[in-house]
Scaffold this motif. Sequence first.
Motif, mmCIF file in Angstrom:
data_model
loop_
_atom_site.group_PDB
_atom_site.id
_atom_site.type_symbol
_atom_site.label_atom_id
_atom_site.label_comp_id
_atom_site.label_asym_id
_atom_site.label_seq_id
_atom_site.Cartn_x
_atom_site.Cartn_y
_atom_site.Cartn_z
ATOM 1 N N GLU A 166 0.828 -1.211 0.000
ATOM 2 C CA GLU A 166 0.000 0.000 0.000
ATOM 3 C C GLU A 166 0.858 1.255 0.000
ATOM 4 N N SER A 167 0.342 2.301 -0.604
ATOM 5 C CA SER A 167 1.029 3.582 -0.606
ATOM 6 C C SER A 167 0.411 4.514 0.442
ATOM 7 N N GLY A 168 1.258 5.267 1.119
ATOM 8 C CA GLY A 168 0.781 6.264 2.070
ATOM 9 C C GLY A 168 0.824 7.675 1.506
ATOM 10 N N ILE A 169 1.046 7.787 0.218
ATOM 11 C CA ILE A 169 1.199 9.119 -0.395
ATOM 12 C C ILE A 169 -0.167 9.639 -0.867
ATOM 13 N N ARG A 170 -0.460 10.884 -0.521
ATOM 14 C CA ARG A 170 -1.753 11.486 -0.866
ATOM 15 C C ARG A 170 -1.546 12.928 -1.314
ATOM 16 N N SER A 171 -2.606 13.532 -1.825
ATOM 17 C CA SER A 171 -2.585 14.975 -2.066
ATOM 18 C C SER A 171 -2.541 15.686 -0.720
ATOM 19 N N ILE A 172 -1.757 16.741 -0.652
ATOM 20 C CA ILE A 172 -1.635 17.489 0.602
ATOM 21 C C ILE A 172 -2.934 18.236 0.896
ATOM 22 N N VAL A 174 9.286 11.798 -2.730
ATOM 23 C CA VAL A 174 8.064 12.357 -2.167
ATOM 24 C C VAL A 174 8.304 12.605 -0.676
ATOM 25 N N LEU A 175 8.122 13.850 -0.268
ATOM 26 C CA LEU A 175 8.306 14.205 1.144
ATOM 27 C C LEU A 175 7.330 13.422 2.015
ATOM 28 N N ALA A 230 14.196 18.467 -6.286
ATOM 29 C CA ALA A 230 14.372 17.134 -5.694
ATOM 30 C C ALA A 230 13.081 16.323 -5.660
ATOM 31 N N LEU A 231 11.938 17.015 -5.798
ATOM 32 C CA LEU A 231 10.668 16.339 -5.538
ATOM 33 C C LEU A 231 9.988 15.840 -6.805
ATOM 34 N N SER A 232 9.268 14.731 -6.647
ATOM 35 C CA SER A 232 8.400 14.266 -7.723
ATOM 36 C C SER A 232 7.287 15.294 -7.927
ATOM 37 N N THR A 233 6.925 15.519 -9.188
ATOM 38 C CA THR A 233 5.808 16.417 -9.476
ATOM 39 C C THR A 233 4.645 15.618 -10.051
ATOM 40 N N ASN A 234 4.642 14.328 -9.754
ATOM 41 C CA ASN A 234 3.580 13.472 -10.275
ATOM 42 C C ASN A 234 2.323 13.639 -9.419
ATOM 43 N N ASN A 235 1.766 14.849 -9.451
ATOM 44 C CA ASN A 235 0.672 15.197 -8.552
ATOM 45 C C ASN A 235 -0.636 14.485 -8.877
ATOM 46 N N ALA A 236 -0.778 14.074 -10.137
ATOM 47 C CA ALA A 236 -2.048 13.499 -10.571
ATOM 48 C C ALA A 236 -2.303 12.130 -9.948
ATOM 49 N N SER A 237 -1.239 11.379 -9.695
ATOM 50 C CA SER A 237 -1.458 10.053 -9.103
ATOM 51 C C SER A 237 -0.504 9.862 -7.923
ATOM 52 N N PRO A 238 -0.889 10.415 -6.780
ATOM 53 C CA PRO A 238 0.006 10.417 -5.611
ATOM 54 C C PRO A 238 0.541 9.029 -5.262
ATOM 55 N N GLU A 239 -0.346 8.027 -5.288
ATOM 56 C CA GLU A 239 0.063 6.693 -4.828
ATOM 57 C C GLU A 239 1.175 6.099 -5.687
ATOM 58 N N SER A 240 1.257 6.538 -6.929
ATOM 59 C CA SER A 240 2.287 5.950 -7.783
ATOM 60 C C SER A 240 3.437 6.918 -8.059
ATOM 61 N N ALA A 241 3.546 7.972 -7.263
ATOM 62 C CA ALA A 241 4.569 8.992 -7.537
ATOM 63 C C ALA A 241 5.965 8.554 -7.103
ATOM 64 N N ALA A 256 -2.714 25.079 2.053
ATOM 65 C CA ALA A 256 -3.001 25.409 0.654
ATOM 66 C C ALA A 256 -1.790 25.085 -0.203
ATOM 67 N N THR A 257 -2.044 24.476 -1.349
ATOM 68 C CA THR A 257 -0.925 24.106 -2.208
ATOM 69 C C THR A 257 -0.885 24.949 -3.486
ATOM 70 N N ASP A 258 -1.733 25.972 -3.545
ATOM 71 C CA ASP A 258 -1.723 26.855 -4.731
ATOM 72 C C ASP A 258 -0.300 27.359 -4.966
ATOM 73 N N GLY A 259 0.110 27.328 -6.202
ATOM 74 C CA GLY A 259 1.413 27.903 -6.533
ATOM 75 C C GLY A 259 2.585 26.965 -6.293
ATOM 76 N N LEU A 260 2.324 25.788 -5.729
ATOM 77 C CA LEU A 260 3.428 24.844 -5.491
ATOM 78 C C LEU A 260 3.567 23.909 -6.690
ATOM 79 N N ARG A 261 4.793 23.528 -7.000
ATOM 80 C CA ARG A 261 5.019 22.585 -8.099
ATOM 81 C C ARG A 261 4.649 21.168 -7.685
ATOM 82 N N THR A 262 4.840 20.882 -6.391
ATOM 83 C CA THR A 262 4.502 19.559 -5.874
ATOM 84 C C THR A 262 3.385 19.703 -4.854
ATOM 85 N N THR A 263 2.343 18.892 -4.996
ATOM 86 C CA THR A 263 1.184 19.025 -4.099
ATOM 87 C C THR A 263 0.846 17.695 -3.423
#
Lengths: 396, 427
Positions: free
Chosen positions: B39-45, B243-244, B220-231, B49-56
């Motif tokens: 299982e992945s523990g990665i989610r959208s933050i 992914v932080l 340094a960060l993944s920007t695969n924001n569309a699918s957090p679990e597979s980033a 607020a994540t407006d303006g961030l490259r990684t969310t």
Amino acid sequence: MSAQREVWITGVGIVSALGEGLDQHWDKLMAGGPPPYDDKTFAPYITFPVVPLNLDTQIPKKGDQRQMEAWQRIGVYAAGLALTDAGIARNTEILDRADMIIAAGGGERDVAVDAAILTDVRRVEKRDAFVNERLMSDLRPTLFLAQLPNLLAGNISLVHGVVGSSRTFMGEEASGVDALRVAHARVAAGQSDITLVGGAYNGTRWDLVLLFRLGTPLLEAPFRPVWDRGPQGALALAAMGAFVVIESREHAEKRGARPVARLVSVQSSRNLRKPGESESTLRAEFEALAGSVKKDRAVIISGASGAEPATSEEKTVVAETGLPVRATATYIGNGMEAQFFANIALGCQAVRKGTLFPPSGSGDTGTAPAGGIAQALVTSVGHWRGEGLALIERID
Amino acid sequence: MTSRRDRKGRPIVAVTGIGLVTPLGTGKEDNWRKLTAGESGIRSITRFATDGLRTTIAGAVDHVFEEGMHSAELSEKLARLAGTEAIAESGIGSKGNFPGPLFLAFPPIEIEWPQRFAIAAASGANDRIEYGDLVRAAGDPKFRPFYEASKYGVVPDNLAEHFGTQGSPISLTTACASGATAIQLGLEAIQRGECEAALAIGADGSITAESVVRFSLLSALSTNNASPESASRPFSKNRDGFVLAEGAAALVLESYDHAVARGARILGVVEGVGEKADNFHRTRSSPDGKPVISCMQKALADAGVTPEDVDYINAHGTSTPENDRMEYHGVSTVFGERLKDIPISSNKSMIGHTLTAAGAIEAAVSLLTILNQRIPPTINYQVPDPAIPLDVVPNVARDARVTRVISNSFGFGGQNTCLVLTGEPAA
């Protein structure tokens, strides 16, 4: 437990408001002039800026200098002085296996960016989104590397090539004591042959003046020695860097190193600072050393911070010993993680020179023993936590 | 009783308690179940607020976070949860009285934006706000909690008080290797005979908008924001950054003799440790991998074992293009031909990169791997990187005979630490 090895200090590097290197420090202290504080830059608060450094001598690449902020440049510079003093600068065979323990603060911020955001954010609706956008566009990417405490060690590895190992301790004065305690224990036990240990701090920064102002009194005019800052006490934030190279006696002798002093013991403790607890903790540390102290040839280099009641409690304990006492923060200010190393450095100079600078303030007592100084007891009673004590000995 | 010594005549250092908190959950049972289920523990933050961030996206511990918590408070809570679980399992000492020192890997903390806003508002400055205005407002006693939340010495002192550890607590950072360094310091103290037990904790709950910005600015960060679990895709060809994440792990370290004498269950042994700093670059590892090769070799030598004796590698495996390539180069040099028979997986594929805590979390998972004889997978491994031919235990956990693990931690700023872990020696 394996037999304990003798631990020598074979190199010292120090920069502070008093100067660069031990001789400059000692000359200024012996001359007994006014402390080199600054009461203008952060008025009404008094601070101790570091003397101007000719960075090129220790950090030859401008690119390296640019990638660091002041606290790191101070530290890398002081570390270089210590390595040079120990005779191991650029000795890649030794540096490749030399260990390193650093006590570091960090968090250096771009105060101009912070101030501009705080100013402009009042005119926007979506505050958090605005801050995100401004940080993304205004922060220098490499500033982060100046904010991470472990990047002082990282920069020392890069600039000076110390790469045996690298550990960074955090937590104000106490972390300096623990760094030296662990480094000493590792060398004594044979876990390390040679270790660079020290710290750097730049308290002459608005973001740190702000942090301390939130919780502790800062010194304002008139200037007073650490012992005499009233019932609330006060700190005078400083910039300084101090490092020592310690190694096993065998290792030092084998490479023909000239010892500065013997590091006999380093103790550290904590308590919750209920009334009298600093006093009893520090007293217990002195008692633990009672058998090793040469009463007629020892002096105390006090790390008293000026915070109260810790400073008054320390004053009681050091007075009980009957030994001559000198507090150095009166002259160099409060350098937190670097403070203890600065005092270890000055303690080394006391046993090497056999002299003691003029007293300043009610806790400074006694004169240099007639028979010379054989030992320095260096205290560290942190402004908030941590009681530490080290014993340094002259090697004849 | 004859004292048990290691191959170098030092006291053997056992682990008698493990505590674990990750984005996947609290407690090692829950974590182990999810880790072995892939299982992945990665989610959208959602915390800010994540407006303006490259990684969310992030592996935030939202199940532990409480509204308004400063990073120091969240990190301290994580450390308490992990420490409490480890001490309870170990059964050592008594409540609030741990018979040894504390070594705490902890993120650097500072005043954060909510505090800065509050002080700025109190400054009454109408025009431009300068730091001098903040300083003038800062003396108000109502701001004192900000001081304690931003001072390095406070949390280790709180934890020392809470757990009743002995002596001055040591708080440390070696960037992404910190958690392993905490274990190393405890190990060394026991080997020196300074103490019979030590509490080693790595904790990190420092995801804020600014921390995301800082790592983003270093690319340094993944920007695969569309699918957090597979980033987080360690060792995959399409990996694009780490992914932080947040979490904590605690180990109760104890001399083997001490543990046996009190009838404690031995969960494993910290057999050796190696460290080596890198002087190549501030954020990049030496591309020739020399420092990490030396680090692994020193760990094996310290344990008195050879590459032949290692059954599994718990990778640093951050999912950045550079780390994973360099780590492959490092392990292939150290393990040579043997590498094709050694599974190597990255817990970060599921947990993300918990920075300060990662070394401790991965040591804990390595011990669980030995205890359960089952290897957690590297998930999101859909597009193998042909330049990194490794058995990454792709996507599905695997039963395997695992007696000895090497766990790698390579940090920003060139600080590298490797641990060699084994099971109960008498088993």
